[in-house]
Design a protein around this motif. Structure first.
Motif, mmCIF file in Angstrom:
data_model
loop_
_atom_site.group_PDB
_atom_site.id
_atom_site.type_symbol
_atom_site.label_atom_id
_atom_site.label_comp_id
_atom_site.label_asym_id
_atom_site.label_seq_id
_atom_site.Cartn_x
_atom_site.Cartn_y
_atom_site.Cartn_z
ATOM 1 N N LEU A 1 0.809 -1.213 0.000
ATOM 2 C CA LEU A 1 0.000 0.000 0.000
ATOM 3 C C LEU A 1 0.845 1.267 0.000
ATOM 4 O O LEU A 1 0.354 2.350 -0.327
ATOM 5 N N GLY A 2 2.117 1.169 0.378
ATOM 6 C CA GLY A 2 3.016 2.311 0.370
ATOM 7 C C GLY A 2 4.373 1.932 -0.183
ATOM 8 O O GLY A 2 4.823 0.789 -0.018
ATOM 9 N N TYR A 3 5.025 2.874 -0.840
ATOM 10 C CA TYR A 3 6.331 2.584 -1.437
ATOM 11 C C TYR A 3 7.125 3.893 -1.550
ATOM 12 O O TYR A 3 6.580 4.997 -1.473
ATOM 13 N N VAL A 4 8.429 3.757 -1.730
ATOM 14 C CA VAL A 4 9.294 4.925 -1.908
ATOM 15 C C VAL A 4 9.278 5.317 -3.379
ATOM 16 O O VAL A 4 9.423 4.473 -4.266
ATOM 17 N N SER A 5 9.089 6.600 -3.615
ATOM 18 C CA SER A 5 9.017 7.090 -4.988
ATOM 19 C C SER A 5 9.898 8.322 -5.160
ATOM 20 O O SER A 5 10.175 9.053 -4.204
ATOM 21 N N ASP A 6 10.290 8.543 -6.402
ATOM 22 C CA ASP A 6 10.953 9.800 -6.715
ATOM 23 C C ASP A 6 9.951 10.940 -6.538
ATOM 24 O O ASP A 6 8.742 10.765 -6.747
ATOM 25 N N LYS A 7 10.461 12.119 -6.175
ATOM 26 C CA LYS A 7 9.572 13.248 -5.900
ATOM 27 C C LYS A 7 8.841 13.734 -7.162
ATOM 28 O O LYS A 7 7.910 14.541 -7.095
ATOM 29 N N LYS A 8 9.271 13.241 -8.353
ATOM 30 C CA LYS A 8 8.579 13.602 -9.598
ATOM 31 C C LYS A 8 7.096 13.254 -9.540
ATOM 32 O O LYS A 8 6.266 13.893 -10.192
ATOM 33 N N LEU A 9 6.769 12.230 -8.747
ATOM 34 C CA LEU A 9 5.370 11.780 -8.676
ATOM 35 C C LEU A 9 4.451 12.878 -8.150
ATOM 36 O O LEU A 9 3.262 12.904 -8.462
ATOM 37 N N LYS A 10 5.000 13.799 -7.343
ATOM 38 C CA LYS A 10 4.182 14.881 -6.784
ATOM 39 C C LYS A 10 3.626 15.779 -7.887
ATOM 40 O O LYS A 10 2.605 16.448 -7.694
ATOM 41 N N ALA A 11 4.279 15.804 -9.027
ATOM 42 C CA ALA A 11 3.856 16.688 -10.118
ATOM 43 C C ALA A 11 3.129 15.946 -11.234
ATOM 44 O O ALA A 11 2.955 16.484 -12.328
ATOM 45 N N LEU A 12 2.714 14.704 -10.976
ATOM 46 C CA LEU A 12 2.027 13.931 -12.015
ATOM 47 C C LEU A 12 0.765 14.663 -12.467
ATOM 48 O O LEU A 12 -0.130 14.939 -11.663
ATOM 49 N N PRO A 13 0.665 15.013 -13.762
ATOM 50 C CA PRO A 13 -0.507 15.759 -14.235
ATOM 51 C C PRO A 13 -1.727 14.857 -14.426
ATOM 52 O O PRO A 13 -1.631 13.629 -14.336
ATOM 53 N N LYS A 14 -2.862 15.485 -14.730
ATOM 54 C CA LYS A 14 -4.086 14.731 -14.990
ATOM 55 C C LYS A 14 -4.123 14.288 -16.449
ATOM 56 O O LYS A 14 -3.670 15.004 -17.336
ATOM 57 N N PHE A 15 -4.679 13.091 -16.678
ATOM 58 C CA PHE A 15 -4.743 12.524 -18.027
ATOM 59 C C PHE A 15 -6.150 11.997 -18.316
ATOM 60 O O PHE A 15 -6.332 10.820 -18.557
ATOM 61 N N TYR A 16 -7.165 12.828 -18.266
ATOM 62 C CA TYR A 16 -8.512 12.335 -18.553
ATOM 63 C C TYR A 16 -8.606 11.803 -19.972
ATOM 64 O O TYR A 16 -8.095 12.410 -20.924
ATOM 65 N N ASP A 17 -9.271 10.642 -20.108
ATOM 66 C CA ASP A 17 -9.503 9.986 -21.394
ATOM 67 C C ASP A 17 -8.203 9.579 -22.087
ATOM 68 O O ASP A 17 -8.155 9.440 -23.309
ATOM 69 N N ASN A 18 -7.157 9.386 -21.290
ATOM 70 C CA ASN A 18 -5.891 8.886 -21.828
ATOM 71 C C ASN A 18 -5.239 7.983 -20.783
ATOM 72 O O ASN A 18 -4.153 8.268 -20.276
ATOM 73 N N PRO A 19 -5.904 6.868 -20.434
ATOM 74 C CA PRO A 19 -5.408 6.008 -19.356
ATOM 75 C C PRO A 19 -4.065 5.351 -19.665
ATOM 76 O O PRO A 19 -3.299 5.065 -18.748
ATOM 77 N N ILE A 20 -3.774 5.125 -20.928
ATOM 78 C CA ILE A 20 -2.488 4.519 -21.288
ATOM 79 C C ILE A 20 -1.346 5.447 -20.896
ATOM 80 O O ILE A 20 -0.372 5.037 -20.249
ATOM 81 N N ASN A 21 -1.470 6.717 -21.250
ATOM 82 C CA ASN A 21 -0.426 7.678 -20.888
ATOM 83 C C ASN A 21 -0.361 7.897 -19.380
ATOM 84 O O ASN A 21 0.729 8.099 -18.817
ATOM 85 N N TYR A 22 -1.516 7.878 -18.725
ATOM 86 C CA TYR A 22 -1.526 8.085 -17.273
ATOM 87 C C TYR A 22 -0.771 6.967 -16.564
ATOM 88 O O TYR A 22 0.067 7.223 -15.693
ATOM 89 N N GLN A 23 -1.056 5.727 -16.940
ATOM 90 C CA GLN A 23 -0.385 4.607 -16.277
ATOM 91 C C GLN A 23 1.114 4.574 -16.612
ATOM 92 O O GLN A 23 1.946 4.234 -15.756
ATOM 93 N N THR A 24 1.433 4.945 -17.836
ATOM 94 C CA THR A 24 2.843 5.023 -18.229
ATOM 95 C C THR A 24 3.580 6.062 -17.391
ATOM 96 O O THR A 24 4.672 5.806 -16.848
ATOM 97 N N GLN A 25 2.996 7.236 -17.271
ATOM 98 C CA GLN A 25 3.635 8.324 -16.528
ATOM 99 C C GLN A 25 3.719 7.998 -15.042
ATOM 100 O O GLN A 25 4.710 8.336 -14.372
ATOM 101 N N TRP A 26 2.690 7.351 -14.514
ATOM 102 C CA TRP A 26 2.671 6.976 -13.094
ATOM 103 C C TRP A 26 3.862 6.082 -12.765
ATOM 104 O O TRP A 26 4.641 6.360 -11.837
ATOM 105 N N LEU A 27 4.009 5.010 -13.530
ATOM 106 C CA LEU A 27 5.106 4.071 -13.269
ATOM 107 C C LEU A 27 6.458 4.720 -13.524
ATOM 108 O O LEU A 27 7.425 4.505 -12.769
ATOM 109 N N SER A 28 6.549 5.545 -14.558
ATOM 110 C CA SER A 28 7.824 6.199 -14.885
ATOM 111 C C SER A 28 8.229 7.201 -13.815
ATOM 112 O O SER A 28 9.418 7.317 -13.469
#
Length: 883
Positions: free
Chosen positions: A611-638
């Protein structure tokens, strides 16, 4: 003992009948319809079968097995505070009856609960009439039965959580009358406070009516301005005390609403009529209710012929002051306008248009009408014949209007209208016949009117409820028992904290009812950030629900979907598989089968992250990707792994062949609009592709490709997919299918079809799993858990790292790192996150509902004040008695 019972019944037989008559009538109907435990059917329909029964199962589980669920539950979608849910759904004291009905017998408990509420509504109204000397004797159940079986109660029988309002309302009005006439306010404070605790939503509506009732009472018993000011002060003071008594629930609930329903408050109000007001008259007819009336119908106002005639006669009755009747007329006009004028309708509903079940406050109007009718039609004061004729003329006008427009009212049959006319005539003839009768014959009149009225409201109940369809007992019990078995087996197999995805389901609240953290949820108090996240992730969402049915290997892993439960194939089951599939999940080919029983199989996801993990601080700036779930999941993991923005986990691939049948051909499919060539013939498009690898293949479907517009088939069987979605979703169509042709067919339901975001993707499974393995190395090792607290450790190898979680952010979460309190913040617009220090971090999370402590203090203070006042009054009474 027997003598005492006889004396009690002799003294209270009218109230006993007020309680028993509605129960007997409705029990007879339930037995006739073969409702469980009297047959194979059940009372479950619409929200009662799809939502409330799961909340009731959760209620039992919390009270009997896991009380920590009262404040927080990970079974609420991805997790969330539960106090608001309890305040809206589960605080009724009647629900304690359900503790005696485990498992599949819960439907029998719901029947008992329903019957008890019918009876209590009748008894509460009868109590008000008796204590205020408005009616007595056999006339009491005459009006109380009309109240208990009014159209609103019948139509909302399935909304069990609202029925308490109809029970409390007469009692609260009695408490208010006690306050205004005798200065005794304790009963009023306790009853109104309990109503607000029981269900704040319906309690809010009652509070609005109490203002109107206070005004009417003061005009009806007007003495002077000084008295009105005194009474107004008492009314305001005691009403505030009642609200403060309920502060333990109201205060935290109010702030939780700001994150859920409060986000949808109507910003612009149209000063318009929602429909032609005369159409309200159609709801005074027997059986004026069906399924179509639930989502967007007219207000349910049926009260029976006697109550309606009595209501009309009240305004002609000279025994009441003109000032009282004029005030009642103004209030009535206001109430009627509330049923059709948009600003007033919104006022009663807390400035939000209700989703289904419109005009939920109409029980208040029915109460008002029956109450005034009971005041007018007293046993020894019958109206003059000309007044009866005038009432008959008005009633006749109502019936004529409905008959003349009957084609517009699809919920009314001519047979039902004929029966309404028949009962109206019988009531009018009875009143007319006894208006000049000898006094000794008047004793017969209430009995005759009771007989006619009981038959009439019973007929209305039958006609109304027969218009609905119900789940069979097996449709509920088989999947409920299967889910319960899966839950118990998983808890024995793995007692840690994790989420469990579903490939078969009964409802969106399966997890809530069975202790599974399934990621799906349906509630009117769902925090807005959760549907927003699901909309970006590629899963179905709505204002009050989310469904985790369209996961990928990435989302399954990052959301800690450690296990998946699926129904076995038809060939693996001895008889026909009774469990309905929810979604396609070929990705299970890469997961490990760990549990199996007669109907289901459970798989373990080896990629699941804590339920919790260590992440790079880049995740704090993850933008919204409505109607583009492929890009959202890609950006999340990256962003978690600080990977290059050029990394690609998904690649768009072309179909090998597309066959257009009665459809205009297109070269570019994505976002193309396809049209039927011949509107009289069926149209479909066949998409074919052959996977070149054993990777996962996903298809994205835009919101125009839901079940209203198209039916999809996968290899000659209907695609298992959640029917409705408002954002682009991801469908898993293949895994380990190298060299096997996949055929997808889209059959049109309308003349045209927009292929909105219609793209086929191939996932690079090897790269995804490599990245997920890196995330797992940085996951928090949870050592201690409950529903509202977690303790774990994690080693942080570098600076500029943050704690990221898939625990929804809430002000109620408090965080300590190595014993020191730190301030959490929201990441991804949804989840809890906070800064970490390099080295070993011992993390403690604890949840406490915001403002619950303050609310508790206020409620305890008011309760102690009431107890002190009661003690002081008793002491004063004893002192005066000894003198």
């Amino acid at each position: 003992m027997i003598k005492n019972l006889r004396n009690f019944f002799k003294k209270n037989y009218a109230l006993v009948l007020s309680f028993l008559l509605p129960i007997i009538i409705m029990l007879g109907y339930f037995i006739f319809r073969q409702m469980y435990p009297f047959g194979k059917s059940s009372l479950l329909t619409v929200d009662l079968g799809q939502q409330y029964i799961d909340f009731f199962a959760f209620f039992r589980r919390t009270l009997l097995h896991d009380p920590s669920n009262f404040f927080y539950s990970f079974s609420k979608a991805l997790g969330g505070g539960m106090l608001g849910e309890w305040a809206y759904y589960l605080m009724s004291p009647f629900n304690l009856l359900l503790l005696f009905f485990p498992g599949k017998t819960l439907t029998a408990g719901i029947m008992l609960l329903t019957l008890i509420k019918y009876g209590c509504a009748g008894m509460a109204f009868g109590f008000l009439l008796k204590k205020t000397n408005i009616q007595h004797g056999i006339a009491l159940p005459l009006f109380s039965t009309s109240y208990a079986l009014m159209g609103w109660f019948i139509a909302n029988q399935l909304n069990l959580l609202w029925l308490d309002a109809a029970i409390f309302l007469p009692l609260i009005v009695y408490g208010l009358l006690q306050l205004l006439t005798k200065g005794k306010g304790k009963v009023y404070i306790l009853l109104l406070g309990l109503m607000l605790i029981d269900n704040y939503y319906m309690g809010y509506m009652i509070c609005i009516f109490l203002v109107l009732f206070f005004w009417w009472h003061e005009m009806a018993h007007y003495q002077n301005i000084r008295t009105i000011v005194k009474h107004l002060w008492l009314f305001i003071l005691h009403s505030i005390a009642a609200v403060c008594l309920a502060a333990v629930v109201l205060l935290p609930t109010f702030f939780s609403l700001l994150d859920s329903k409060g986000q949808y408050t109507q910003e612009s109000i149209g000063f318009k009529f929602e429909y032609q007001p005369l159409k309200i008259l159609s709801k005074l007819v027997i059986g004026s209710f069906n399924f179509e009336q639930m989502p967007s119908g007219y207000p349910n106002l049926f009260i029976g012929s006697l109550a309606l005639i009595g209501f009309l006669l009240y305004f002609m009755d000279g025994k009441f002051k003109l000032k009282e009747r004029l005030t009642a007329l103004i209030i009535t006009i206001f109430l009627i306008l509330s049923l059709c004028f948009e600003p007033l309708d919104l006022l009663w509903h807390g400035f939000q248009f209700p989703v289904w079940y419109p005009y939920r406050f109409s029980f208040i109007i029915s109460f008002w009408m029956i109450y005034l009718a009971a005041r007018s039609l007293t046993q020894m004061h019958l109206p003059q014949v000309w007044k009866i004729w005038l009432a008959a003329f008005i009633y006749g006008g109502i019936i004529w209007y409905v008959l003349d427009n009957i084609k517009k009212f699809t919920f009314i049959s001519k047979q039902a209208l004929s029966l309404t006319t028949l009962f109206a005539v019988l009531i009018l003839l009875t009143l007319g016949a006894f208006s000049h009768a000898n006094t000794k014959y008047l004793k017969i009149m209430p009995c005759l009117l009771l007989l006619i009225s009981v038959i009439e409201v019973s007929v209305n109940a039958v006609y109304s409820l027969n218009n609905l369809s119900y789940l069979s007992q097996e449709e509920y019990s088989i999947p409920a028992v299967a889910l319960n078995k899966n839950s118990h087996a998983l808890q024995k197999y793995d007692s840690s904290l994790y989420r469990t995805g579903q490939v078969y389901s009964r409802t969106k609240n399966d997890g809530l009812s069975n202790g599974l953290n399934s990621g799906s949820y349906f509630s009117s108090a769902l925090e807005k950030s959760i549907p927003d996240f699901y909309g970006m992730l590629g899963n179905p969402d709505g204002d009050n629900y989310v469904t985790y049915s369209n996961g990928t290997i990435i989302s399954d892993a990052l959301l800690n979907m450690k296990y998946f439960i699926t129904a076995k194939n038809e060939g693996e089951v001895a008889n026909k598989q009774p469990l309905a599939p929810l979604t396609e999940k070929p990705d299970l080919e890469t997961y490990k089968s760990v549990l199996s029983n007669k109907l289901t199989r459970t798989y373990r996801n080896p990629n699941a992250v804590s339920l919790g993990y260590v992440s790079d601080k880049k995740l704090k700036a993850l933008p919204k990707f409505y109607d583009n779930p492929i890009n959202y999941q890609t950006q999340w993991l990256s962003d978690i792994t600080a990977s290059s923005d050029k990394v690609r986990y998904f690649t768009a691939v072309d179909f090998n062949e597309v066959v257009f049948q009665n459809v205009n051909q297109q070269i570019n499919l994505t976002d193309a609009t396809l049209r039927r060539n011949n509107l009289a013939k069926d149209a479909q498009v066949v998409f074919k592709f052959t996977p070149q690898t054993n990777d996962s293949y996903y298809l994205t479907l835009g919101s125009s490709l839901d079940s209203d517009n198209v039916t999809f088939y996968l290899n000659n069987r209907q695609l298992n997919q959640y029917n409705t979605f408002r954002h682009t979703v991801i469908v898993n169509v293949a895994n380990h299918a190298k060299g096997s042709e996949i055929v997808l067919t889209a059959k049109f339901k309308k003349p045209s079809l927009w292929l909105n975001n219609f793209v086929l993707y191939q996932m690079n499974n090897k790269l995804v799993k490599k990245q997920l393995a890196h995330v797992k190395k940085q996951q928090v090792h949870i050592t201690q858990t409950s529903q509202r607290s977690l303790t774990g450790t994690v080693n942080v190898a570098a600076h500029n790292q943050i704690f990221a979680s898939t625990i929804p952010y809430s002000e109620g979460w408090h965080v300590k790192i190595n014993g020191q309190r730190v301030q959490p913040y929201k990441i991804q617009g949804t989840f809890l996150g906070f800064n970490l220090q390099k080295g070993k971090n011992r993390i403690q999370l604890s949840y406490w509902p915001p403002y619950f402590g303050i609310g508790l203090l206020i409620s305890v203070f008011v309760l102690l004040g009431l107890l002190f006042m009661s003690w002081k009054r008793k002491a004063s009474f004893k002192k005066s008695k000894t003198k």
